[in-house]
Design an enzyme around this catalytic site. Sequence first.
Site, PDB file in Angstrom:
ATOM      1  N   ASP A  32       0.825  -1.153   0.032  1.00 17.95           N
ATOM      2  CA  ASP A  32       0.208  -0.275   0.015  1.00 17.95           C
ATOM      3  C   ASP A  32       0.984   1.178  -0.014  1.00 17.95           C
ATOM      4  O   ASP A  32       2.043   1.286   0.893  1.00 17.95           O
ATOM      5  CB  ASP A  32      -0.890  -0.010   1.155  1.00 17.95           C
ATOM      6  CG  ASP A  32      -2.022   0.811   1.170  1.00 17.95           C
ATOM      7  OD1 ASP A  32      -3.198   0.545   1.256  1.00 17.95           O
ATOM      8  OD2 ASP A  32      -1.780   2.333   1.153  1.00 17.95           O
ATOM      9  N   ASN A  88     -13.245  -3.138   3.032  1.00 16.41           N
ATOM     10  CA  ASN A  88     -14.288  -2.227   3.320  1.00 16.41           C
ATOM     11  C   ASN A  88     -15.011  -2.004   2.045  1.00 16.41           C
ATOM     12  O   ASN A  88     -14.667  -2.206   0.929  1.00 16.41           O
ATOM     13  CB  ASN A  88     -13.513  -0.640   3.154  1.00 16.41           C
ATOM     14  CG  ASN A  88     -12.621  -0.426   4.271  1.00 16.41           C
ATOM     15  OD1 ASN A  88     -12.706  -0.952   5.491  1.00 16.41           O
ATOM     16  ND2 ASN A  88     -11.318   0.163   4.227  1.00 16.41           N
ATOM     17  N   GLN A  95     -14.586   2.818   2.047  1.00 16.93           N
ATOM     18  CA  GLN A  95     -13.921   2.370   0.809  1.00 16.93           C
ATOM     19  C   GLN A  95     -13.615   3.635   0.201  1.00 16.93           C
ATOM     20  O   GLN A  95     -14.494   4.508  -0.073  1.00 16.93           O
ATOM     21  CB  GLN A  95     -14.769   1.544   0.236  1.00 16.93           C
ATOM     22  CG  GLN A  95     -14.221   0.949  -1.085  1.00 16.93           C
ATOM     23  CD  GLN A  95     -15.107  -0.043  -1.711  1.00 16.93           C
ATOM     24  OE1 GLN A  95     -16.385  -0.268  -1.439  1.00 16.93           O
ATOM     25  NE2 GLN A  95     -14.535  -0.925  -2.866  1.00 16.93           N
ATOM     26  N   HIS A 101     -10.737  -5.039  -2.919  1.00 16.26           N
ATOM     27  CA  HIS A 101      -9.306  -5.447  -2.214  1.00 16.26           C
ATOM     28  C   HIS A 101      -9.465  -5.703  -0.945  1.00 16.26           C
ATOM     29  O   HIS A 101     -10.505  -5.441   0.039  1.00 16.26           O
ATOM     30  CB  HIS A 101      -8.521  -4.120  -2.716  1.00 16.26           C
ATOM     31  CG  HIS A 101      -8.924  -2.801  -1.933  1.00 16.26           C
ATOM     32  ND1 HIS A 101      -9.959  -1.979  -2.548  1.00 16.26           N
ATOM     33  CD2 HIS A 101      -8.659  -2.262  -0.682  1.00 16.26           C
ATOM     34  CE1 HIS A 101     -10.108  -1.084  -2.006  1.00 16.26           C
ATOM     35  NE2 HIS A 101      -9.511  -0.927  -0.701  1.00 16.26           N
ATOM     36  N   HIS A 103      -7.005  -5.643   2.886  1.00 10.65           N
ATOM     37  CA  HIS A 103      -5.914  -5.005   3.256  1.00 10.65           C
ATOM     38  C   HIS A 103      -5.222  -6.060   4.219  1.00 10.65           C
ATOM     39  O   HIS A 103      -6.222  -6.549   5.224  1.00 10.65           O
ATOM     40  CB  HIS A 103      -6.350  -3.786   4.085  1.00 10.65           C
ATOM     41  CG  HIS A 103      -6.839  -2.906   3.653  1.00 10.65           C
ATOM     42  ND1 HIS A 103      -6.053  -1.486   3.101  1.00 10.65           N
ATOM     43  CD2 HIS A 103      -8.134  -2.305   2.929  1.00 10.65           C
ATOM     44  CE1 HIS A 103      -6.893  -0.661   2.630  1.00 10.65           C
ATOM     45  NE2 HIS A 103      -8.105  -1.090   2.494  1.00 10.65           N
TER      46      HIS A 103
HETATM   47  P1  AMP Z   1      -9.813   1.578   0.833  1.00  7.80           P
HETATM   48  O1  AMP Z   1      -9.908   2.938   1.845  1.00  7.80           O
HETATM   49  O2  AMP Z   1     -10.333   0.243   1.591  1.00  7.80           O
HETATM   50  O3  AMP Z   1     -10.564   1.675  -0.422  1.00  7.80           O
HETATM   51  O4  AMP Z   1      -8.221   1.393   0.389  1.00  7.80           O
HETATM   52  C1  AMP Z   1      -7.628   2.281  -0.404  1.00  7.80           C
HETATM   53  C2  AMP Z   1      -5.984   1.833  -0.211  1.00  7.80           C
HETATM   54  O5  AMP Z   1      -5.523   1.858  -1.442  1.00  7.80           O
HETATM   55  C3  AMP Z   1      -5.609   2.928   0.863  1.00  7.80           C
HETATM   56  O6  AMP Z   1      -4.895   2.229   1.900  1.00  7.80           O
HETATM   57  C4  AMP Z   1      -4.603   3.682  -0.050  1.00  7.80           C
HETATM   58  O7  AMP Z   1      -3.498   4.039   0.493  1.00  7.80           O
HETATM   59  C5  AMP Z   1      -4.089   2.699  -1.155  1.00  7.80           C
HETATM   60  N1  AMP Z   1      -3.771   3.169  -2.380  1.00  7.80           N
HETATM   61  C6  AMP Z   1      -4.414   3.993  -3.235  1.00  7.80           C
HETATM   62  N2  AMP Z   1      -3.986   4.314  -4.326  1.00  7.80           N
HETATM   63  C7  AMP Z   1      -2.710   3.238  -4.461  1.00  7.80           C
HETATM   64  C8  AMP Z   1      -1.706   3.179  -5.460  1.00  7.80           C
HETATM   65  N3  AMP Z   1      -1.822   3.867  -6.474  1.00  7.80           N
HETATM   66  N4  AMP Z   1      -0.833   2.221  -5.150  1.00  7.80           N
HETATM   67  C9  AMP Z   1      -0.952   1.623  -3.835  1.00  7.80           C
HETATM   68  N5  AMP Z   1      -2.051   1.914  -2.994  1.00  7.80           N
HETATM   69  C10 AMP Z   1      -2.898   2.542  -3.137  1.00  7.80           C
END
Ligand code: AMP
Length: 137
Positions: A32, A88, A95, A101, A103
């Site tokens: 992440d 999420n 989300q 995805h 985590h």
């Molecule tokens: P969520 O809030 O569950 O949708 O999680 C989205 C996650 O994606 C967050 O923890 C962000 O830090 C991560 N994220 C967003 N864009 C990227 C990216 N380009 N590469 C890696 N992680 C990302």
Amino acid sequence: MKDENCIFCKIANGEIPSATLYEDEEFRVILDLGPATRGHALILPKNHFSDLYDIDEETAAKAMVLAKKMITKLKDVLGCDGYNIVQNNGAAAGQTVFHFHMHLIPRYEGDGAGIASWKQGELSEKDKEEILKKLKD
Ligand code: AMP
Ligand code: ZN
């Protein structure tokens, strides 16, 4: 089943580079970019599903098996003390990227990451009865 406007489709399918920990036909596991703790990783299916409501059961089951494999390896690599698996669904649930995805969040004693530390309420009789009844209807 890709969505051309979806950043995680592009990452999962290698169109955008990422710190990839693991890859197979159906999944990519990446670090992440905004980690909650050291080693925070994401499991991304290569096909586009917006969330857990949308994903098919077989892929969802495989994602959980992959989570087990990844954290079993990573706990030794990272030397962490525990793991949270967070997933999420919906903006109200936090989300922000609408491609399913999971985590994988390593936990370290005293890390203060604030995950799974919600303020506990109390189950009311009304809620209990209503929920159980509506689920059976
Ligand atoms: P969520 O809030 O569950 O949708 O999680 C989205 C996650 O994606 C967050 O923890 C962000 O830090 C991560 N994220 C967003 N864009 C990227 C990216 N380009 N590469 C890696 N992680 C990302
Ligand atoms: Zn996508």
